[in-house]
Write a protein that holds these residues in place. Structure first.
Motif, PDB file in Angstrom:
ATOM      1  N   THR A 109     -14.614  16.580 -30.279  1.00 14.66           N
ATOM      2  CA  THR A 109     -13.558  15.686 -29.810  1.00 14.66           C
ATOM      3  C   THR A 109     -12.249  16.038 -30.531  1.00 14.66           C
ATOM      4  O   THR A 109     -12.272  16.512 -31.675  1.00 14.66           O
ATOM      5  CB  THR A 109     -13.906  14.217 -30.101  1.00 14.66           C
ATOM      6  OG1 THR A 109     -13.964  14.023 -31.529  1.00 14.66           O
ATOM      7  CG2 THR A 109     -15.245  13.840 -29.481  1.00 14.66           C
ATOM      8  N   PRO A 110     -11.117  15.810 -29.883  1.00 14.91           N
ATOM      9  CA  PRO A 110      -9.839  16.059 -30.571  1.00 14.91           C
ATOM     10  C   PRO A 110      -9.719  15.267 -31.870  1.00 14.91           C
ATOM     11  O   PRO A 110      -9.162  15.762 -32.858  1.00 14.91           O
ATOM     12  CB  PRO A 110      -8.797  15.611 -29.537  1.00 14.91           C
ATOM     13  CG  PRO A 110      -9.468  15.784 -28.213  1.00 14.91           C
ATOM     14  CD  PRO A 110     -10.915  15.440 -28.474  1.00 14.91           C
TER      15      PRO A 110
ATOM     16  N   ALA B  70     -10.674  21.840 -29.783  1.00  9.77           N
ATOM     17  CA  ALA B  70     -11.750  20.860 -29.575  1.00  9.77           C
ATOM     18  C   ALA B  70     -12.551  21.203 -28.341  1.00  9.77           C
ATOM     19  O   ALA B  70     -13.792  21.179 -28.362  1.00  9.77           O
ATOM     20  CB  ALA B  70     -11.154  19.454 -29.459  1.00  9.77           C
ATOM     21  N   ALA B  71     -11.871  21.516 -27.232  1.00 10.12           N
ATOM     22  CA  ALA B  71     -12.577  21.822 -25.986  1.00 10.12           C
ATOM     23  C   ALA B  71     -13.439  23.074 -26.130  1.00 10.12           C
ATOM     24  O   ALA B  71     -14.580  23.109 -25.668  1.00 10.12           O
ATOM     25  CB  ALA B  71     -11.566  22.001 -24.851  1.00 10.12           C
TER      26      ALA B  71
ATOM     27  N   SER C  49      -3.708  24.653 -29.498  1.00 12.96           N
ATOM     28  CA  SER C  49      -3.529  23.248 -29.841  1.00 12.96           C
ATOM     29  C   SER C  49      -4.846  22.665 -30.347  1.00 12.96           C
ATOM     30  O   SER C  49      -5.924  23.258 -30.172  1.00 12.96           O
ATOM     31  CB  SER C  49      -3.075  22.459 -28.610  1.00 12.96           C
ATOM     32  OG  SER C  49      -4.120  22.437 -27.645  1.00 12.96           O
ATOM     33  N   GLN C  50      -4.762  21.479 -30.972  1.00 10.28           N
ATOM     34  CA  GLN C  50      -5.988  20.803 -31.413  1.00 10.28           C
ATOM     35  C   GLN C  50      -6.893  20.519 -30.224  1.00 10.28           C
ATOM     36  O   GLN C  50      -8.120  20.644 -30.323  1.00 10.28           O
ATOM     37  CB  GLN C  50      -5.644  19.490 -32.135  1.00 10.28           C
ATOM     38  CG  GLN C  50      -5.148  19.693 -33.540  1.00 10.28           C
ATOM     39  CD  GLN C  50      -4.951  18.391 -34.281  1.00 10.28           C
ATOM     40  OE1 GLN C  50      -4.341  18.385 -35.339  1.00 10.28           O
ATOM     41  NE2 GLN C  50      -5.455  17.300 -33.755  1.00 10.28           N
ATOM     42  N   ASN C  51      -6.300  20.132 -29.099  1.00  8.91           N
ATOM     43  CA  ASN C  51      -7.112  19.822 -27.920  1.00  8.91           C
ATOM     44  C   ASN C  51      -7.851  21.055 -27.413  1.00  8.91           C
ATOM     45  O   ASN C  51      -9.013  20.967 -27.007  1.00  8.91           O
ATOM     46  CB  ASN C  51      -6.230  19.267 -26.799  1.00  8.91           C
ATOM     47  CG  ASN C  51      -5.798  17.835 -27.057  1.00  8.91           C
ATOM     48  OD1 ASN C  51      -6.311  17.176 -27.969  1.00  8.91           O
ATOM     49  ND2 ASN C  51      -4.857  17.339 -26.269  1.00  8.91           N
ATOM     50  N   ARG C  52      -7.193  22.216 -27.463  1.00 11.84           N
ATOM     51  CA  ARG C  52      -7.866  23.419 -26.977  1.00 11.84           C
ATOM     52  C   ARG C  52      -8.967  23.866 -27.946  1.00 11.84           C
ATOM     53  O   ARG C  52     -10.021  24.323 -27.526  1.00 11.84           O
ATOM     54  CB  ARG C  52      -6.854  24.550 -26.770  1.00 11.84           C
ATOM     55  CG  ARG C  52      -7.491  25.701 -25.991  1.00 11.84           C
ATOM     56  CD  ARG C  52      -6.505  26.757 -25.587  1.00 11.84           C
ATOM     57  NE  ARG C  52      -7.215  27.853 -24.921  1.00 11.84           N
ATOM     58  CZ  ARG C  52      -6.705  29.068 -24.754  1.00 11.84           C
ATOM     59  NH1 ARG C  52      -5.484  29.337 -25.178  1.00 11.84           N
ATOM     60  NH2 ARG C  52      -7.402  30.012 -24.163  1.00 11.84           N
TER      61      ARG C  52
ATOM     62  N   LYS D 214      -4.315  27.267 -35.397  1.00  9.16           N
ATOM     63  CA  LYS D 214      -3.215  26.588 -34.718  1.00  9.16           C
ATOM     64  C   LYS D 214      -1.900  27.351 -34.929  1.00  9.16           C
ATOM     65  O   LYS D 214      -1.128  27.552 -33.996  1.00  9.16           O
ATOM     66  CB  LYS D 214      -3.066  25.159 -35.253  1.00  9.16           C
ATOM     67  CG  LYS D 214      -4.081  24.171 -34.717  1.00  9.16           C
ATOM     68  CD  LYS D 214      -3.861  22.785 -35.310  1.00  9.16           C
ATOM     69  CE  LYS D 214      -2.495  22.230 -34.948  1.00  9.16           C
ATOM     70  NZ  LYS D 214      -2.257  20.904 -35.564  1.00  9.16           N
TER      71      LYS D 214
ATOM     72  N   SER E 234      -9.034  16.678 -35.648  1.00  8.90           N
ATOM     73  CA  SER E 234      -7.939  16.152 -36.463  1.00  8.90           C
ATOM     74  C   SER E 234      -8.414  15.766 -37.863  1.00  8.90           C
ATOM     75  O   SER E 234      -7.769  16.093 -38.869  1.00  8.90           O
ATOM     76  CB  SER E 234      -7.314  14.937 -35.770  1.00  8.90           C
ATOM     77  OG  SER E 234      -6.276  14.389 -36.547  1.00  8.90           O
TER      78      SER E 234
END
Length: 483
Positions: free
Chosen positions: A53-54, A47-48, A42-45, A36, A58
């Motif tokens: 899952t985000p 995760a994807a 990002s965390q979302n990227r 990061k 986390s």
């Protein structure tokens, strides 16, 4: 991402000493934090890319959850394009690809649908030719794509197989005259049996290409006009070779390709009027569905096999089909039905006599029944350890006592199952000993299924309060899975 997409992490980020240390230790809380910060993700990227899952990313970053699954570690490597050696893995398929702008057009992976092929003998031969040709020239890119191809399920799988219950019809004979005789067919049948033994002992790997080459040759002979007796036996050889190719493809992770060869084996058995072997092929397809968590599809396949062999199946084949039925019931949580089907298998097997059934079902005896039953009880023990773990261990030990290292794949799976039973029962000392035996046995086979099962055993060895012995067990599993 496909196999040629560049990774989101720059070489400068991957060369950081703190990130390399975190990756080597599988400390993903630190690794994701550094990615990061320095990688700009990002965390979302994250995760994807890693198919997480985000929320899970986390909790990992917060140190509230550890990654214990080797499959997730592989997804992280592939999703973030982290070279395998940084995570203790073998080189990933995408590391062996040429640069994106230098790639040549890929050879066909042969992943087109086979469900629309009519149940005619000439169509079966053409299917065999197309499948083997595309498989034998498959390049790395096509192989990577085939590895991600999902198995067909539901009506798309089941409906096209109904033709197995209908009478077959042939095509006009070829003008090219074949010259194979009984001795040639004897040799081809012996080769098919040898390949089957290879599969049982070693699993997939390079031997699969030899099977495909022999299958292609048999298809070429069937394109010629053979005598009726020779043609029928040739279709029998094709069915057995295709069945072996299916299990080898499955063992190597090619789920969709395995289904293609299972379909070919079923059609070849149909063309050769070998109903019992056709039922055996359907049982193999059912087993694949069970390993894909599709018990209802598996049960339908078993019933199709039973419907097609009424009066034609010997005791061992009937018993084996009952165990597939029991497996499906266990996966559905239908315990009384599981016990009933298991008892039906025992009753059928009691009528079996040596030498009365084909060679391909001779393996199914009391030992195999114990191993299969132990595996199903282990499935139940994962939900209710106190109720089923000891019973599962007893059945698996019965199998281990009578089939040794020569049955390499089954031997390794038995030890893995016994280790898991011990972990579930809380006997950590025994679990560690069984894990050592399991890893030693796994080194003797190339079976992908064995490696998958070891990956499922791995989480039992992970935790903050594990003993030194359990840590050593974890290390030897990791070393094997990383090779």
């Amino acid at each position: 991402m496909d196999a040629t997409t560049p990774g989101p992490l720059t070489p400068e980020v991957l060369d950081r000493e703190d990130l390399r240390r975190a990756l080597a230790e599988h400390d993903f809380a630190a690794a994701f934090t550094l990615i990061k910060k320095w990688g700009g993700l990002s965390q979302n990227r994250i995760a994807a890319a890693c198919q997480l899952t985000p929320g899970k990313v986390s909790t990992i970053i917060a140190g509230q959850q550890q990654i214990t699954s080797f499959e997730v570690v592989r997804r992280i490597a592939d999703g973030l394009r982290i070279p395998g050696h940084l995570l203790g893995l073998a080189p990933r398929l995408w590391e062996q690809q040429p640069p994106h702008n230098q790639q040549t057009p890929p050879a066909s992976s042969g992943e087109g649908p086979t469900e629309d092929v009519p149940w005619r003998t000439d169509a079966t031969v053409h299917l065999a030719t197309d499948l083997t040709r595309s498989d034998l020239v498959m390049d790395r890119r096509a192989a990577a794509r085939a590895l991600t191809s999902a198995a067909i399920t539901g009506t798309a799988l089941l409906d096209p197989l109904e033709g197995w219950l209908q009478p077959g019809f042939g095509a006009d004979p070829s003008p090219r005259r074949g010259r194979l005789g009984a001795r040639d067919i004897d040799e081809l049948e012996a080769t098919a049996q040898a390949f089957r033994r290879w599969d049982h002992k070693y699993g997939g790997g390079l031997r699969r290409k030899a099977v495909l080459g022999q299958l292609s040759e048999v298809a070429a002979h069937l394109e010629e006009h053979q005598s009726d007796h020779v043609e029928q036996r040739l279709y029998g050889v094709m069915a057995q070779l295709a069945g072996t190719a299916a299990t080898m493809a499955w063992d190597s992770g090619f789920q969709r390709r395995a289904q293609d060869y299972y379909r070919l084996a079923l059609r070849a058995a149909h063309a050769g009027n070998d109903t019992p072997f056709g039922a055996n092929v359907l049982a193999g397809m059912a087993r694949q569905m069970l390993c894909r968590d599709r018990p209802q599809d598996a049960l339908e396949l078993v019933r199709l096999a039973q419907d097609g062999t009424r009066g034609a199946a010997g005791p061992r084949l009937r018993a084996m089909l009952h165990t597939r039925e029991a497996w499906a019931y266990a996966a559905m949580g239908r315990i009384p039905a599981f016990r009933r089907a298991t008892e039906q298998a025992r009753a059928a097997l009691a009528d079996a006599k040596p030498g009365e059934e084909p060679h391909w079902i001779a393996y199914f005896d009391d030992v195999e029944l114990a191993g299969v039953t132990g595996g199903r009880l282990l499935d139940l023990a994962r939900q209710e350890p106190r109720t089923h773990a000891d019973a599962a261990a007893a059945e698996i030990q019965r199998a281990l006592a009578r089939r040794g290292p020569e049955a390499a794949r089954s031997h390794a799976l038995d030890w893995i199952g016994l280790a898991e039973c011990s972990f579930l029962a809380g006997d950590v000392h025994a679990a560690v000993q069984h894990t050592r035996h399991a890893v030693a046995a796994a080194h003797t086979t190339q079976s992908g299924r064995v490696r998958t099962r070891l990956g499922q055993l791995y989480p039992y060895t992970v935790g903050r309060s594990v003993t030194r012995d359990v840590q050593e067990a974890r290390d030897i599993i990791r070393d094997l899975l990383s090779s």
